[in-house]
Design a protein around this motif. Sequence first.
Motif, PDB file in Angstrom:
ATOM      1  N   PRO A   1       0.805  -1.229   0.000  1.00 37.41           N
ATOM      2  CA  PRO A   1       0.000   0.000   0.000  1.00 37.41           C
ATOM      3  C   PRO A   1       0.839   1.281   0.000  1.00 37.41           C
ATOM      4  N   LEU A   2       2.109   1.192   0.396  1.00 32.14           N
ATOM      5  CA  LEU A   2       2.986   2.362   0.412  1.00 32.14           C
ATOM      6  C   LEU A   2       3.601   2.641  -0.961  1.00 32.14           C
ATOM      7  N   VAL A   3       3.501   1.676  -1.861  1.00 28.34           N
ATOM      8  CA  VAL A   3       4.131   1.796  -3.184  1.00 28.34           C
ATOM      9  C   VAL A   3       3.074   1.507  -4.248  1.00 28.34           C
ATOM     10  N   PRO A   4       2.401   2.522  -4.752  1.00 28.51           N
ATOM     11  CA  PRO A   4       1.356   2.306  -5.756  1.00 28.51           C
ATOM     12  C   PRO A   4       1.878   1.525  -6.960  1.00 28.51           C
ATOM     13  N   GLY A   5       1.141   0.491  -7.330  1.00 27.88           N
ATOM     14  CA  GLY A   5       1.515  -0.327  -8.482  1.00 27.88           C
ATOM     15  C   GLY A   5       2.380  -1.524  -8.153  1.00 27.88           C
ATOM     16  N   LEU A   6       2.885  -1.609  -6.924  1.00 25.61           N
ATOM     17  CA  LEU A   6       3.793  -2.708  -6.582  1.00 25.61           C
ATOM     18  C   LEU A   6       3.120  -4.064  -6.741  1.00 25.61           C
ATOM     19  N   SER A   7       1.900  -4.197  -6.247  1.00 26.96           N
ATOM     20  CA  SER A   7       1.214  -5.488  -6.332  1.00 26.96           C
ATOM     21  C   SER A   7       1.057  -5.933  -7.777  1.00 26.96           C
ATOM     22  N   ASP A   8       0.724  -4.998  -8.668  1.00 22.76           N
ATOM     23  CA  ASP A   8       0.584  -5.336 -10.086  1.00 22.76           C
ATOM     24  C   ASP A   8       1.907  -5.825 -10.671  1.00 22.76           C
ATOM     25  N   ILE A   9       2.997  -5.137 -10.314  1.00 25.04           N
ATOM     26  CA  ILE A   9       4.312  -5.509 -10.854  1.00 25.04           C
ATOM     27  C   ILE A   9       4.728  -6.889 -10.365  1.00 25.04           C
ATOM     28  N   LEU A  10       4.537  -7.152  -9.085  1.00 27.53           N
ATOM     29  CA  LEU A  10       4.913  -8.459  -8.542  1.00 27.53           C
ATOM     30  C   LEU A  10       4.121  -9.577  -9.207  1.00 27.53           C
ATOM     31  N   GLU A  11       2.896  -9.288  -9.584  1.00 22.93           N
ATOM     32  CA  GLU A  11       2.025 -10.296 -10.177  1.00 22.93           C
ATOM     33  C   GLU A  11       2.270 -10.476 -11.666  1.00 22.93           C
ATOM     34  N   ASP A  12       2.552  -9.383 -12.372  1.00 24.15           N
ATOM     35  CA  ASP A  12       2.497  -9.420 -13.829  1.00 24.15           C
ATOM     36  C   ASP A  12       3.795  -9.127 -14.568  1.00 24.15           C
ATOM     37  N   ALA A  13       4.863  -8.684 -13.884  1.00 30.10           N
ATOM     38  CA  ALA A  13       6.076  -8.270 -14.599  1.00 30.10           C
ATOM     39  C   ALA A  13       6.660  -9.397 -15.438  1.00 30.10           C
ATOM     40  N   TRP A  14       6.493 -10.641 -15.005  1.00 31.75           N
ATOM     41  CA  TRP A  14       7.048 -11.775 -15.765  1.00 31.75           C
ATOM     42  C   TRP A  14       6.413 -11.883 -17.145  1.00 31.75           C
ATOM     43  N   ARG A  15       5.191 -11.389 -17.285  1.00 34.60           N
ATOM     44  CA  ARG A  15       4.518 -11.434 -18.580  1.00 34.60           C
ATOM     45  C   ARG A  15       5.147 -10.469 -19.584  1.00 34.60           C
ATOM     46  N   HIS A  16       5.987  -9.555 -19.096  1.00 32.10           N
ATOM     47  CA  HIS A  16       6.582  -8.520 -19.939  1.00 32.10           C
ATOM     48  C   HIS A  16       8.104  -8.636 -20.001  1.00 32.10           C
ATOM     49  N   GLY A  17       8.612  -9.804 -19.665  1.00 31.30           N
ATOM     50  CA  GLY A  17      10.040 -10.069 -19.827  1.00 31.30           C
ATOM     51  C   GLY A  17      10.849 -10.155 -18.560  1.00 31.30           C
ATOM     52  N   ALA A  18      10.253  -9.890 -17.392  1.00 26.66           N
ATOM     53  CA  ALA A  18      11.005  -9.991 -16.139  1.00 26.66           C
ATOM     54  C   ALA A  18      11.178 -11.454 -15.744  1.00 26.66           C
ATOM     55  N   LEU A  19      12.351 -11.795 -15.255  1.00 24.73           N
ATOM     56  CA  LEU A  19      12.592 -13.124 -14.713  1.00 24.73           C
ATOM     57  C   LEU A  19      12.034 -13.262 -13.307  1.00 24.73           C
ATOM     58  N   GLY A  20      11.821 -12.139 -12.659  1.00 23.02           N
ATOM     59  CA  GLY A  20      11.286 -12.070 -11.309  1.00 23.02           C
ATOM     60  C   GLY A  20      11.275 -10.626 -10.882  1.00 23.02           C
ATOM     61  N   ALA A  21      10.475 -10.301  -9.878  1.00 22.77           N
ATOM     62  CA  ALA A  21      10.354  -8.920  -9.429  1.00 22.77           C
ATOM     63  C   ALA A  21      10.275  -8.877  -7.912  1.00 22.77           C
ATOM     64  N   ALA A  22      10.773  -7.772  -7.353  1.00 23.37           N
ATOM     65  CA  ALA A  22      10.752  -7.605  -5.899  1.00 23.37           C
ATOM     66  C   ALA A  22      10.824  -6.126  -5.554  1.00 23.37           C
ATOM     67  N   LEU A  23      10.295  -5.781  -4.398  1.00 26.02           N
ATOM     68  CA  LEU A  23      10.526  -4.463  -3.834  1.00 26.02           C
ATOM     69  C   LEU A  23      11.993  -4.373  -3.452  1.00 26.02           C
ATOM     70  N   SER A  24      12.655  -3.298  -3.838  1.00 23.49           N
ATOM     71  CA  SER A  24      14.076  -3.132  -3.527  1.00 23.49           C
ATOM     72  C   SER A  24      14.216  -2.551  -2.130  1.00 23.49           C
ATOM     73  N   GLY A  25      14.748  -3.344  -1.216  1.00 27.35           N
ATOM     74  CA  GLY A  25      14.869  -2.888   0.158  1.00 27.35           C
ATOM     75  C   GLY A  25      13.511  -2.540   0.723  1.00 27.35           C
ATOM     76  N   ALA A  26      13.428  -1.365   1.346  1.00 26.83           N
ATOM     77  CA  ALA A  26      12.161  -0.888   1.896  1.00 26.83           C
ATOM     78  C   ALA A  26      11.342  -0.120   0.868  1.00 26.83           C
ATOM     79  N   GLY A  27      11.856   0.001  -0.369  1.00 24.23           N
ATOM     80  CA  GLY A  27      11.145   0.723  -1.420  1.00 24.23           C
ATOM     81  C   GLY A  27      11.421   2.221  -1.369  1.00 24.23           C
TER      82      GLY A  27
END
Length: 309
Positions: free
Chosen positions: A228-254
Amino acid sequence: MTAFTVRAPASSANLGPGFDSLGLSVPLYTTLRITPGNVTEVIPLGPELEGTPADESNYVYQAMLLVAKRTGLTLPPARVEITTDVPLARGLGSSAAALVAGIVAANELLGNPLDMDAVLDVAAREEGHPDNVAPALFGGIVVATLDKLGTHYVRLDPPVNLGVTVLIPDFELSTSKARAVLPREYSRADAVHALSHAALLAAALSQGRLDLLRHAMQDYIHQIWRAPLVPGLSDILEDAWRHGALGAALSGAGPTVLCFHDTRESTAPLHTYLSGVMKKNGLDGRVMDFPIDTQGTLIERDGLIEREG
């Protein structure tokens, strides 16, 4: 002693489930120019450091004093010029880079009374965890723990063809705020999930199993609470692999988000996707590709690199 330069890289910690224990080094740098003299001067330079203390209360100089405290030696006076291209409060280890650079600089000024394991321990105890300071010091990917007996680590060379893409939003998020939203207790199921996925991630990185990263980087310990502190984070964690990411994560505390990519493939679709997520959430920022820094902290004197972490 002649003047010398210390350069410490940024870092991305956690990488999903490796909370407070796993990180990698990113080629953005905090640089100190140390000139021994008769008086101590602390001089922050550049736009990233605007407003930071220009005296001995500066975090870099306070880091230098940690070495004097650990060794019982007196830190000699010096001019300390500080520059950085690590964005502050963005989840890229800006404080860890400053801390490590200061400790390494002070150790050099004092004739290197601490070996690198001790340097790491000083830094990790000051931060409270080793996940940023270990890769900032040694480069590459580092798995590390901190306990009452010391700081223990394994450094991994990055797998071949593994690169990182970072989305750096144009807003700050303090680590204290990001930690405040975490629960005080976790269920056994969440603990087992974290342990198994952190172990799989470390194993996958050590063996170059890029195909496992998307699965191994799942996390229920911190990312779902910080989303909730990082708008769009949930979408990226769920869907980034569909756009070429091998994996996704919040970097540190964001709020920076890190995606792994295969350097043999174009990252254009991933850039387009990440930029679209920012736009959808009314954010501005940068999307950048990097190799993983493998050098860690360097000392340079008279154009020659004398030692690396």
